[in-house]
Design a protein around this motif. Structure first.
Motif, PDB file in Angstrom:
ATOM      1  N   TYR A  66      -5.814   5.074  -4.538  1.00  0.00           N
ATOM      2  CA  TYR A  66      -5.590   5.473  -5.930  1.00  0.00           C
ATOM      3  C   TYR A  66      -5.113   4.311  -6.808  1.00  0.00           C
ATOM      4  O   TYR A  66      -4.558   4.532  -7.877  1.00  0.00           O
ATOM      5  CB  TYR A  66      -4.586   6.632  -5.992  1.00  0.00           C
ATOM      6  N   ASP A  67      -5.332   3.087  -6.348  1.00  0.00           N
ATOM      7  CA  ASP A  67      -4.936   1.889  -7.104  1.00  0.00           C
ATOM      8  C   ASP A  67      -3.473   1.927  -7.528  1.00  0.00           C
ATOM      9  O   ASP A  67      -3.123   1.491  -8.629  1.00  0.00           O
ATOM     10  CB  ASP A  67      -5.831   1.676  -8.327  1.00  0.00           C
ATOM     11  N   TYR A  68      -2.635   2.484  -6.659  1.00  0.00           N
ATOM     12  CA  TYR A  68      -1.177   2.472  -6.857  1.00  0.00           C
ATOM     13  C   TYR A  68      -0.767   3.093  -8.195  1.00  0.00           C
ATOM     14  O   TYR A  68       0.192   2.675  -8.814  1.00  0.00           O
ATOM     15  CB  TYR A  68      -0.636   1.045  -6.759  1.00  0.00           C
ATOM     16  N   GLU A  69      -1.480   4.131  -8.633  1.00  0.00           N
ATOM     17  CA  GLU A  69      -1.263   4.681  -9.975  1.00  0.00           C
ATOM     18  C   GLU A  69       0.154   5.182 -10.233  1.00  0.00           C
ATOM     19  O   GLU A  69       0.587   5.214 -11.383  1.00  0.00           O
ATOM     20  CB  GLU A  69      -2.281   5.777 -10.284  1.00  0.00           C
ATOM     21  N   ASN A  70       0.896   5.563  -9.201  1.00  0.00           N
ATOM     22  CA  ASN A  70       2.268   6.043  -9.405  1.00  0.00           C
ATOM     23  C   ASN A  70       3.343   5.031  -9.019  1.00  0.00           C
ATOM     24  O   ASN A  70       4.533   5.352  -8.996  1.00  0.00           O
ATOM     25  CB  ASN A  70       2.488   7.351  -8.641  1.00  0.00           C
ATOM     26  N   VAL A  71       2.926   3.797  -8.722  1.00  0.00           N
ATOM     27  CA  VAL A  71       3.884   2.733  -8.395  1.00  0.00           C
ATOM     28  C   VAL A  71       4.357   2.118  -9.709  1.00  0.00           C
ATOM     29  O   VAL A  71       3.549   1.745 -10.559  1.00  0.00           O
ATOM     30  CB  VAL A  71       3.235   1.649  -7.506  1.00  0.00           C
ATOM     31  N   PRO A  72       5.661   2.014  -9.898  1.00  0.00           N
ATOM     32  CA  PRO A  72       6.173   1.455 -11.156  1.00  0.00           C
ATOM     33  C   PRO A  72       5.844  -0.036 -11.306  1.00  0.00           C
ATOM     34  O   PRO A  72       5.733  -0.757 -10.326  1.00  0.00           O
ATOM     35  CB  PRO A  72       7.685   1.658 -11.078  1.00  0.00           C
ATOM     36  N   GLU A  73       5.686  -0.442 -12.547  1.00  0.00           N
ATOM     37  CA  GLU A  73       5.508  -1.866 -12.868  1.00  0.00           C
ATOM     38  C   GLU A  73       6.849  -2.570 -12.701  1.00  0.00           C
ATOM     39  O   GLU A  73       7.877  -1.946 -12.839  1.00  0.00           O
ATOM     40  CB  GLU A  73       4.990  -2.029 -14.301  1.00  0.00           C
ATOM     41  N   PRO A  74       6.875  -3.817 -12.380  1.00  0.00           N
ATOM     42  CA  PRO A  74       5.755  -4.743 -12.215  1.00  0.00           C
ATOM     43  C   PRO A  74       5.157  -4.723 -10.812  1.00  0.00           C
ATOM     44  O   PRO A  74       4.197  -5.420 -10.529  1.00  0.00           O
ATOM     45  CB  PRO A  74       6.386  -6.098 -12.514  1.00  0.00           C
ATOM     46  N   ARG A  75       5.702  -3.896  -9.910  1.00  0.00           N
ATOM     47  CA  ARG A  75       5.221  -3.882  -8.526  1.00  0.00           C
ATOM     48  C   ARG A  75       3.751  -3.481  -8.439  1.00  0.00           C
ATOM     49  O   ARG A  75       3.009  -4.026  -7.622  1.00  0.00           O
ATOM     50  CB  ARG A  75       6.077  -2.954  -7.673  1.00  0.00           C
TER      51      ARG A  75
ATOM     52  N   THR B  68       1.229  -4.029 -10.484  1.00  0.00           N
ATOM     53  CA  THR B  68       0.376  -5.169 -10.800  1.00  0.00           C
ATOM     54  C   THR B  68       0.369  -6.181  -9.659  1.00  0.00           C
ATOM     55  O   THR B  68      -0.685  -6.711  -9.291  1.00  0.00           O
ATOM     56  CB  THR B  68       0.834  -5.839 -12.111  1.00  0.00           C
ATOM     57  N   LEU B  69       1.516  -6.432  -9.061  1.00  0.00           N
ATOM     58  CA  LEU B  69       1.599  -7.359  -7.933  1.00  0.00           C
ATOM     59  C   LEU B  69       0.771  -6.854  -6.753  1.00  0.00           C
ATOM     60  O   LEU B  69       0.008  -7.610  -6.144  1.00  0.00           O
ATOM     61  CB  LEU B  69       3.060  -7.551  -7.518  1.00  0.00           C
ATOM     62  N   LEU B  70       0.884  -5.570  -6.427  1.00  0.00           N
ATOM     63  CA  LEU B  70       0.121  -5.001  -5.315  1.00  0.00           C
ATOM     64  C   LEU B  70      -1.383  -5.084  -5.575  1.00  0.00           C
ATOM     65  O   LEU B  70      -2.159  -5.394  -4.664  1.00  0.00           O
ATOM     66  CB  LEU B  70       0.533  -3.549  -5.084  1.00  0.00           C
ATOM     67  N   LEU B  71      -1.804  -4.810  -6.793  1.00  0.00           N
ATOM     68  CA  LEU B  71      -3.224  -4.898  -7.123  1.00  0.00           C
ATOM     69  C   LEU B  71      -3.735  -6.334  -7.007  1.00  0.00           C
ATOM     70  O   LEU B  71      -4.842  -6.569  -6.514  1.00  0.00           O
ATOM     71  CB  LEU B  71      -3.481  -4.344  -8.528  1.00  0.00           C
ATOM     72  N   LYS B  72      -2.929  -7.304  -7.435  1.00  0.00           N
ATOM     73  CA  LYS B  72      -3.316  -8.719  -7.300  1.00  0.00           C
ATOM     74  C   LYS B  72      -3.415  -9.114  -5.837  1.00  0.00           C
ATOM     75  O   LYS B  72      -4.352  -9.802  -5.434  1.00  0.00           O
ATOM     76  CB  LYS B  72      -2.323  -9.624  -8.023  1.00  0.00           C
ATOM     77  N   GLU B  73      -2.454  -8.665  -5.026  1.00  0.00           N
ATOM     78  CA  GLU B  73      -2.475  -8.978  -3.592  1.00  0.00           C
ATOM     79  C   GLU B  73      -3.707  -8.376  -2.924  1.00  0.00           C
ATOM     80  O   GLU B  73      -4.356  -9.012  -2.098  1.00  0.00           O
ATOM     81  CB  GLU B  73      -1.206  -8.466  -2.916  1.00  0.00           C
TER      82      GLU B  73
ATOM     83  N   CYS C  33       1.562   8.464  -3.776  1.00  0.00           N
ATOM     84  CA  CYS C  33       2.977   8.836  -3.634  1.00  0.00           C
ATOM     85  C   CYS C  33       3.911   7.873  -4.363  1.00  0.00           C
ATOM     86  O   CYS C  33       5.086   8.174  -4.554  1.00  0.00           O
ATOM     87  CB  CYS C  33       3.359   8.913  -2.160  1.00  0.00           C
ATOM     88  N   GLY C  34       3.397   6.686  -4.748  1.00  0.00           N
ATOM     89  CA  GLY C  34       4.213   5.736  -5.496  1.00  0.00           C
ATOM     90  C   GLY C  34       4.984   4.750  -4.644  1.00  0.00           C
ATOM     91  O   GLY C  34       5.789   3.976  -5.152  1.00  0.00           O
ATOM     92  N   HIS C  35       4.745   4.764  -3.328  1.00  0.00           N
ATOM     93  CA  HIS C  35       5.479   3.860  -2.431  1.00  0.00           C
ATOM     94  C   HIS C  35       4.793   2.508  -2.221  1.00  0.00           C
ATOM     95  O   HIS C  35       5.353   1.628  -1.587  1.00  0.00           O
ATOM     96  CB  HIS C  35       5.697   4.508  -1.067  1.00  0.00           C
ATOM     97  N   GLY C  36       3.579   2.351  -2.712  1.00  0.00           N
ATOM     98  CA  GLY C  36       2.862   1.082  -2.551  1.00  0.00           C
ATOM     99  C   GLY C  36       2.222   0.950  -1.185  1.00  0.00           C
ATOM    100  O   GLY C  36       2.185  -0.138  -0.611  1.00  0.00           O
TER     101      GLY C  36
END
Length: 72
Positions: free
Chosen positions: A41-50, A52-57, A32-35
């Motif tokens: 889905y590895d946050y595929e619809n979450v805008p950058e840079p968020r 990348t930050l979520l994936l690192k966390e 859904c893109g909300h993180g």
């Protein structure tokens, strides 16, 4: 429409926040893109840079989890 089931589709944190599970998200079928915490889905619809930050966390949390589980 399917009814939500506590413990399967969501759970409550001690703070009272409701958290949707990975199963819920898989049943929904897309990011859904909300993180969301359990996004499968590895946050595929979450805008950058968020995104990348979520994936690192997530990677950091998984690493800590493995270390904690390994030390038991």
């Amino acid at each position: 429409m399917k009814k939500f089931e506590e413990g399967v589709d969501y759970y409550y944190e001690e703070s009272g926040n409701m958290v949707l599970t990975a199963k819920y998200h898989l049943d929904k079928g897309y990011c859904c893109g909300h993180g969301c915490r359990h996004c499968p889905y590895d946050y595929e619809n979450v805008p950058e840079p968020r995104r990348t930050l979520l994936l690192k966390e997530r990677k950091h949390a998984e690493k800590e989890n493995r270390a904690t589980t390994h030390n038991r």
